[in-house]
Design an enzyme around this catalytic site. Structure first.
Site: not given
Ligand code: F6R
Length: 589
Positions: A2, A27, A74, A100-101, A466, A470, A473, A489, A584
């Protein structure tokens, strides 16, 4: 997640609020709405869907008045429906609130209020306007009502509110959810994110937990007891054009292309600060790195670097699990929290508890003035400008760069380390030009695959994880990244004819063993994608990466994996910048 915005100024509020909401879109959200005050009434429109759609259907930017609030939601409590969208109102529709929250005790408050208040939504937020109504009806000003209401709330909140009885005023308050105030001649803002109003002003002040701000033509800060506070405004040095696509189809691609620049910016740190932090790490009895998602994978690379270069073992604990280790966190512990946003609720919560146990906090953060930065004794900033794509790319590279710089400083090799890191940048640039077309072809070829596996050993294990994150997501494809030795395993049972397996295997001491593990998957019919500086006949496809010193491999091996995820998303008609269900800045636990 949000986003909230509040505005009071000389100009019409609605277009400014809509623009702010547009800036908050990155976001992640599912509905949007705004409320303004004019001609003795609250004007409000809200709906589910994309902002453009809500704007078109409800003519959001033509609402009258020069005071207003806005929200992109959100969903957490209550489904994605028009009535659950914010703002929410009191019974008389004279007070509007965006939030928000999560209000943890909303059920209890709602039960108490329901006998004389009319609730229309399923949200936790709706208790707030009704509580405000009680206090305003008893003669309180809006800020007095907000102060009284927040005392009754448990949970996290960033609230913005307007009331007909207080025209020309927006009141906002926070606990465990960020709020930043912006000031420009004749225009005052409050928002969860500085990007909301960056085109209008870069002069900002941050609210701390329990604080409230009253925006009129002036700005007044109050503590939890209503006493006035003085706060300094400072300039954020992000530029608005950094938050535009600049000709790229998606932010994610622009941000991947910015990586060499991001590395150069992150590497330029204050030498004294680096030295102090490196000494702090070496002297601490125990060092814990904590983070979530991609930032945690950066931490895993960091752990390896600290051990390899600095001779210091440290642990990495997922931030959402960190609180369960508080028994062994004490004043001899140094916590290094890594967070792009500096607002991730799990990270903030873990750090709060560690601080309460006496631990020292260092952080690596991109957003200047963020909650995490303000909670830390020492902060290294990523300095890579705003990252708009939900998937972290350039910030990951910047986090790695800071970890390299710290590790080299621990080894008393700060300058050599810096020179070596800067040397990698042109190699990454070459990697883009050489591989982009090939990776697009690969994404097309694997378009029908719904399971990807990524394997690697040593420092590249975190890169395998990682790469898989990617892919998951933004392409909505199941993907797993793991140490190559772990495959047999259990996971090997899932490898079938044509299953794509990405093998990250630079020509180093892990090469032979990783290739041996790749053979095990090939024998089950896997489609092998090698990421290496050397070709190998078992690869069905080979992405060539530049040859670099072993410890720097993560900086070159992650790039094709980011591109593979990006192109796979595009090939499958997904929007890589706004993946479904994700946000985000994850400001709820
Ligand atoms: C993946 C991604 C998330 C963030 C995670 C932590 O691409 O963006 O996994 O890395 O939500 O976010 P921050 O770094 O803002 O604490």
């Amino acid at each position: 997640m949000c986003g909230v915005i509040g505005y009071v100024g000389d100009a019409e509020a609605a277009p400014i609020i809509v623009k702010a909401l547009r800036n908050l879109e990155y976001r992640g959200y599912d509905s949007a709405g705004i409320a303004t005050l004019a001609f003795g009434r609250v004007w409000a429109e809200k709906d589910i869907g994309k902002l453009d759609q809500v704007c078109q259907t409800h003519q959001l930017d033509s609402l009258p008045g020069s005071t207003g609030i806005g929200h992109v939601r959100w969903a957490t409590h209550g489904e994605v429906t028009p009535v659950n969208a914010h703002p929410h109102f009191d019974c008389k529709r004279e007070i509007a609130v965006a939030h928000n929250g999560i209000i943890e005790n909303y059920q209890e408050l709602r039960t108490r209020l329901e006998h004389n208040h009319l609730f229309v939504s399923q949200t936790d937020t709706e208790v707030i306007p009704h509580l405000l109504e009680e206090f305003v009806d008893a003669g309180a000003s809006l800020e007095e009502a907000v102060l009284k209401t927040t005392k009754l709330l448990r949970g996290s909140y960033a609230i913005v509110a307007v009331s007909l009885k207080d025209p020309g005023k927006v009141v906002a308050s926070r606990k465990d959810s960020p709020l930043v105030v912006g000031r420009n001649d004749g225009k005052n803002f409050v928002s969860s994110d500085v990007l909301a109003f960056l085109e209008q002003t870069n002069r900002v002040a941050y609210l701390e937990d329990g604080e409230t701000v009253v925006l009129t033509k002036d700005i007044v800060f109050l503590d939890a007891e209503g006493r006035q506070l003085q706060k300094e405004f400072r300039e954020v040095d992000w530029k608005c054009d950094e938050a535009t696509r600049q000709g790229y189809e998606f932010f994610m691609m622009k941000e991947i292309m910015e990586e060499p620049h991001a590395i150069r910016c992150a590497a330029m740190q204050d030498k004294r600060l680096l030295l102090e932090m490196a000494i702090g790490i070496l002297r601490s009895r125990q060092v814990v790195l904590t983070a979530c998602g991609t930032s945690r994978y950066a931490a895993l690379v960091g752990r390896y670097l600290f051990s390899r270069l600095g001779g210091k073992f440290c642990d990495v604990i997922m931030a959402s699990e960190f609180q369960y280790f508080s028994d062994s966190i004490d004043r001899n512990t140094l916590v290094i929290a890594i967070s792009q946003s500096g607002e991730t609720a799990d990270v903030i919560e873990g750090v709060k508890r560690a601080r309460a146990n006496g631990a020292t906090i260092y952080s690596l953060v991109n957003t200047v003035g963020s909650t995490l930065a303000r909670m830390s004794e020492r902060v290294l900033y990523l300095n890579c400008g705003p990252e708009i794509g939900v998937a972290a790319t350039k910030t990951f590279m910047s986090q790695l760069t800071l970890l390299y710089m710290l590790a080299f400083t621990m080894a008393n090799q700060m300058d050599e380390g810096l020179a070596k890191i800067l040397d990698i940048c042109p190699k990454i640039e070459k990697c883009f030009s050489k591989n982009s077309k090939k990776i697009w072809g690969l994404a097309q070829r694997t378009k029908g695959s719904n399971d990807f596996y990524y394997i690697a050993r040593g420092i590249n294990f975190a890169i395998a994880a990682e790469g898989a994150l990617k892919m998951k997501e933004i392409s909505y494809v199941h993907a797993e990244g793991m140490p190559a030795g772990e495959l047999k395993h259990g996971t090997l049972a899932l490898i079938d004819k044509g299953t794509p397996v990405v093998v990250i295997c630079p020509k180093d001491y892990t090469y032979e063993e990783t290739i041996a593990n790749a053979h095990e998957t090939k024998a089950r019919g896997a489609f092998l994608i090698g990421v290496s500086e050397a070709a190998n006949p078992i690869f069905d496809d080979w992405i060539e990466v530049p040859s670099v010193e072993e410890i720097f491999q993560p900086l070159v091996t992650v790039v094709p994996l980011q591109l593979l995820a990006y192109y796979s998303a595009v090939a499958r008609d997904r929007d890589p910048d706004k993946p479904r269900n994700l946000a985000k800045s994850v400001t709820v636990k």
